[in-house]
Scaffold this motif. Structure first.
Motif, PDB file in Angstrom:
ATOM      1  N   UNK A  52       0.842  -1.196   0.000  1.00 29.02           N
ATOM      2  CA  UNK A  52       0.000   0.000   0.000  1.00 29.02           C
ATOM      3  C   UNK A  52       0.873   1.241   0.000  1.00 29.02           C
ATOM      4  N   UNK A  53       0.593   2.143  -0.922  1.00 31.09           N
ATOM      5  CA  UNK A  53       1.374   3.376  -1.050  1.00 31.09           C
ATOM      6  C   UNK A  53       0.950   4.425  -0.033  1.00 31.09           C
ATOM      7  N   UNK A  54       1.670   5.530  -0.010  1.00 37.63           N
ATOM      8  CA  UNK A  54       1.488   6.570   0.997  1.00 37.63           C
ATOM      9  C   UNK A  54       0.088   7.149   1.074  1.00 37.63           C
ATOM     10  N   UNK A  55      -0.565   7.343  -0.080  1.00 39.68           N
ATOM     11  CA  UNK A  55      -1.898   7.960  -0.012  1.00 39.68           C
ATOM     12  C   UNK A  55      -2.910   6.985   0.603  1.00 39.68           C
ATOM     13  N   UNK A  56      -2.689   5.681   0.420  1.00 38.35           N
ATOM     14  CA  UNK A  56      -3.591   4.681   1.012  1.00 38.35           C
ATOM     15  C   UNK A  56      -3.472   4.659   2.538  1.00 38.35           C
ATOM     16  N   UNK A  57      -2.375   5.222   3.052  1.00 41.27           N
ATOM     17  CA  UNK A  57      -2.133   5.143   4.504  1.00 41.27           C
ATOM     18  C   UNK A  57      -2.045   6.527   5.130  1.00 41.27           C
ATOM     19  N   UNK A  58      -2.515   7.526   4.381  1.00 43.95           N
ATOM     20  CA  UNK A  58      -2.309   8.916   4.811  1.00 43.95           C
ATOM     21  C   UNK A  58      -3.017   9.256   6.116  1.00 43.95           C
ATOM     22  N   UNK A  59      -4.142   8.609   6.410  1.00 46.52           N
ATOM     23  CA  UNK A  59      -4.848   8.868   7.671  1.00 46.52           C
ATOM     24  C   UNK A  59      -5.667   7.626   8.056  1.00 46.52           C
ATOM     25  N   UNK A  60      -6.285   7.699   9.222  1.00 45.68           N
ATOM     26  CA  UNK A  60      -6.972   6.511   9.749  1.00 45.68           C
ATOM     27  C   UNK A  60      -8.140   6.075   8.860  1.00 45.68           C
ATOM     28  N   UNK A  61      -8.819   7.067   8.309  1.00 46.30           N
ATOM     29  CA  UNK A  61      -9.955   6.752   7.434  1.00 46.30           C
ATOM     30  C   UNK A  61      -9.495   5.839   6.285  1.00 46.30           C
TER      31      UNK A  61
ATOM     32  N   UNK B   8      -6.776   4.041   6.229  1.00 44.96           N
ATOM     33  CA  UNK B   8      -6.246   2.780   6.763  1.00 44.96           C
ATOM     34  C   UNK B   8      -7.385   1.776   7.015  1.00 44.96           C
ATOM     35  N   UNK B   9      -8.559   2.288   7.340  1.00 45.35           N
ATOM     36  CA  UNK B   9      -9.702   1.378   7.519  1.00 45.35           C
ATOM     37  C   UNK B   9     -10.044   0.677   6.203  1.00 45.35           C
ATOM     38  N   UNK B  10      -9.920   1.430   5.098  1.00 41.70           N
ATOM     39  CA  UNK B  10     -10.185   0.824   3.772  1.00 41.70           C
ATOM     40  C   UNK B  10      -9.138  -0.250   3.482  1.00 41.70           C
ATOM     41  N   UNK B  11      -7.901   0.077   3.849  1.00 42.89           N
ATOM     42  CA  UNK B  11      -6.800  -0.873   3.646  1.00 42.89           C
ATOM     43  C   UNK B  11      -7.094  -2.159   4.438  1.00 42.89           C
ATOM     44  N   UNK B  12      -7.567  -1.982   5.657  1.00 41.01           N
ATOM     45  CA  UNK B  12      -7.869  -3.146   6.503  1.00 41.01           C
ATOM     46  C   UNK B  12      -8.918  -4.046   5.833  1.00 41.01           C
ATOM     47  N   UNK B  13      -9.981  -3.420   5.304  1.00 40.32           N
ATOM     48  CA  UNK B  13     -11.026  -4.217   4.654  1.00 40.32           C
ATOM     49  C   UNK B  13     -10.449  -5.034   3.504  1.00 40.32           C
ATOM     50  N   UNK B  14      -9.576  -4.395   2.721  1.00 35.85           N
ATOM     51  CA  UNK B  14      -8.991  -5.100   1.570  1.00 35.85           C
ATOM     52  C   UNK B  14      -8.159  -6.285   2.057  1.00 35.85           C
ATOM     53  N   UNK B  15      -7.335  -6.036   3.062  1.00 36.11           N
ATOM     54  CA  UNK B  15      -6.420  -7.089   3.530  1.00 36.11           C
ATOM     55  C   UNK B  15      -7.203  -8.256   4.146  1.00 36.11           C
ATOM     56  N   UNK B  16      -8.160  -7.904   4.985  1.00 36.08           N
ATOM     57  CA  UNK B  16      -8.846  -8.984   5.703  1.00 36.08           C
ATOM     58  C   UNK B  16      -9.892  -9.698   4.857  1.00 36.08           C
ATOM     59  N   UNK B  17     -10.269  -9.096   3.719  1.00 36.78           N
ATOM     60  CA  UNK B  17     -11.271  -9.740   2.863  1.00 36.78           C
ATOM     61  C   UNK B  17     -10.799 -11.128   2.441  1.00 36.78           C
ATOM     62  N   UNK B  18      -9.470 -11.287   2.265  1.00 40.92           N
ATOM     63  CA  UNK B  18      -8.996 -12.634   1.926  1.00 40.92           C
ATOM     64  C   UNK B  18      -7.778 -12.994   2.769  1.00 40.92           C
ATOM     65  N   UNK B  19      -7.622 -12.328   3.879  1.00 46.64           N
ATOM     66  CA  UNK B  19      -6.480 -12.548   4.784  1.00 46.64           C
ATOM     67  C   UNK B  19      -5.169 -12.656   3.986  1.00 46.64           C
ATOM     68  N   UNK B  20      -4.799 -11.538   3.402  1.00 45.14           N
ATOM     69  CA  UNK B  20      -3.596 -11.531   2.565  1.00 45.14           C
ATOM     70  C   UNK B  20      -2.369 -11.764   3.438  1.00 45.14           C
TER      71      UNK B  20
ATOM     72  N   UNK C  63      -6.622   6.760  16.942  1.00 47.15           N
ATOM     73  CA  UNK C  63      -7.849   6.341  16.250  1.00 47.15           C
ATOM     74  C   UNK C  63      -7.884   4.825  16.034  1.00 47.15           C
ATOM     75  N   UNK C  64      -6.709   4.250  15.825  1.00 45.61           N
ATOM     76  CA  UNK C  64      -6.663   2.792  15.594  1.00 45.61           C
ATOM     77  C   UNK C  64      -6.759   2.035  16.920  1.00 45.61           C
ATOM     78  N   UNK C  65      -6.655   2.772  18.015  1.00 42.63           N
ATOM     79  CA  UNK C  65      -6.730   2.201  19.370  1.00 42.63           C
ATOM     80  C   UNK C  65      -5.725   1.062  19.556  1.00 42.63           C
ATOM     81  N   UNK C  66      -4.467   1.323  19.193  1.00 42.75           N
ATOM     82  CA  UNK C  66      -3.436   0.294  19.412  1.00 42.75           C
ATOM     83  C   UNK C  66      -2.473   0.777  20.490  1.00 42.75           C
ATOM     84  N   UNK C  67      -1.805  -0.174  21.140  1.00 40.68           N
ATOM     85  CA  UNK C  67      -0.888   0.223  22.228  1.00 40.68           C
ATOM     86  C   UNK C  67       0.551   0.093  21.766  1.00 40.68           C
TER      87      UNK C  67
END
Ligand code: ASP
Length: 443
Positions: free
Chosen positions: A8-17, A19-31, A83-87
């Motif tokens: 994923x390039x920089x614009x795909x990860x530019x903010x949390x919003x 990153x949520x899209x990125x998460x959906x793509x990744x987890x859709x088939x557990x890449x 926003x991602x609520x990670x520690x």
């Protein structure tokens, strides 16, 4: 779990919003492997976090205040983390980066500018519930600065556990003297290709903010279509004249294992994007015009002499003198009594011309040629357009020839024996116009 590397390039990860899209793509088939860039621009006026770090280093070197850029860097990550609520203990990491920027040692430059990718991967791995795998632990550079694929593969295989999924920071690895070493800009594309190669996967998905490889430069041709399938070779020709969607050196790694690259859009993930296929798929794609690319500001230097076959040493003379002057022969077209050099400079100057003539005369003497009767003619302000084809048939050839020659300002055409692409030269002035017209006629 899907045996695929996705980057994923920089614009795909530019903010949390995003990153949520990125998460959906990744987890859709557990890449299985995810490679990430540093957060990029959120909009036109924003700044990429890698650029923030570069600015910090440069300012610190001049003993100037770099806090403005360092704060942007910190704030963006703090916000994403919250926003991602990670520690993650970001404070310690920021402090280490800060200290290294402050002491601005040149050997720390690559470490500093790679921290955007490092933090991005750290946060995203936690957010996805994937393992974090640091690129410095398995991408090794040798003394000449090339990736040592053999030792990298051994390390990679040792680190990877079956049935685990990983997030890997792009853009860097470890140098032969154990320091962080980055690739050139845009290098996360290379990390993705390397991970695909090391993991023996044949599929590499590269997510950006465009729908795929476009038939023509979208800043010149509005609403250009997407190329659904193209070969490595087609892509090489398109990028050679300026199409830049991917890092140029990607092919080097993809070729090793015939990896299929799928260029996709994070923000339009339903679209299948472009498939960049190994050259062995050429016949599957068939006879087709693939795309158009072009660049301005060349000149054509024509060397003319009777019976030129005797004088092929002139190519060496041109090559030598041009290189000495920081120029390059881009292409050579020859005919019975002339050789045309296409040079990457729009206004070829008299001084270089005189140097070439002087060296040619010396070379004639060295070769005991008494007849020094040659002419050199220069045409400045030329643009070069590539019509990239997969393979030809008569219909396609006809279409291309009628389209290119009808344009005014047409200068030359060239095509080599085995290449299916046609290069055309025009006067510069109408470049954008010509590209648009060719697009309309050919696609
Ligand atoms: N973040 C780096 C750059 O901006 C590397 C990358 O994004 O691929 O060039």
């Amino acid at each position: 779990m899907e045996d695929v590397v996705c980057k994923f390039g920089g614009s795909s990860l530019a903010n949390f919003e995003n990153i949520q899209k990125v998460k959906d793509i990744i987890l859709s088939s557990k890449k299985r492997f995810v490679v990430v860039s540093a957060p990029g621009k959120q909009d036109k006026n924003d700044i990429k976090l890698t650029d923030c770090l570069i600015n910090c280093f440069n300012l610190s070197k001049l003993d100037k205040d770099f806090s403005k850029f360092f704060d942007i860097f910190k704030d963006r990550f703090v916000k994403i983390k919250q926003q991602a609520k990670v520690r993650i203990n970001l404070k310690t990491i920021f402090l280490e980066i800060y200290k290294r920027i402050l002491s601005h040692n040149d050997f720390d430059y690559d470490y500093i500018i790679s921290r955007g990718e490092y933090l991005s991967a750290l946060i995203i791995s936690k957010y996805l519930g994937y393992r974090f795998l640091d690129a410095k632990d398995f991408i090794f550079f040798d003394k000449s600065g090339e990736v040592d694929l053999i030792s990298s593969k051994i390390a990679f295989k040792k680190l990877i556990k079956k049935d685990e999924c990983y997030v890997i920071p792009g853009f860097y690895g470890l140098s032969f003297n154990n320091r962080i070493k980055t690739f050139s800009r845009g290098g996360s594309d290379l990390t993705g290709a390397i991970v695909a190669l090391l993991s023996d996967f044949i599929k590499y998905e590269n997510y950006t903010d465009v729908d795929g490889f476009l038939v023509a430069n979208p800043s010149i041709v509005k609403n250009a279509k997407i190329i659904k399938e193209l070969t490595y070779k087609n892509m090489r020709t398109l990028t050679y004249l300026g199409a830049n969607v991917l890092h140029q050196d990607c092919l080097k790694f993809l070729k090793e294992n015939d990896i299929i690259l799928n260029l996709r859009n994070t923000f339009n993930s339903k679209n299948c994007g472009s498939l960049i296929l190994p050259d062995k798929f050429k016949d599957k794609i068939g006879a087709k015009i693939i795309g158009l690319s072009g660049k301005k500001d060349y000149s054509v230097v024509e060397f003319r002499s009777y019976d030129i076959q005797k004088y092929f040493f002139v190519i060496n003379v041109f090559d030598r003198v041009l290189r000495q002057n920081g120029l390059r022969i881009e292409q050579i077209i020859s005919s019975i009594d002339c050789i045309n050099f296409i040079v990457d400079k729009s206004d070829f100057d008299e001084i270089i011309l005189t140097k070439i003539e002087d060296e040619l005369i010396c070379e004639y003497e060295n070769n005991h040629i008494s007849n020094k009767d040659f002419q050199i003619k220069i045409t400045n302000n030329v643009c070069l357009i590539a019509i990239v084809c997969n393979s030809f048939n008569l219909e396609i050839l006809n279409k291309i020839f009628t389209s290119i020659i009808k344009e005014k300002d047409f200068l030359f055409i060239s095509k080599s024996l085995t290449e299916s692409s046609v290069f055309v030269g025009y006067k510069n002035d109408n470049f954008e116009n010509i590209l648009n017209k060719l697009y309309k006629k050919l696609f």
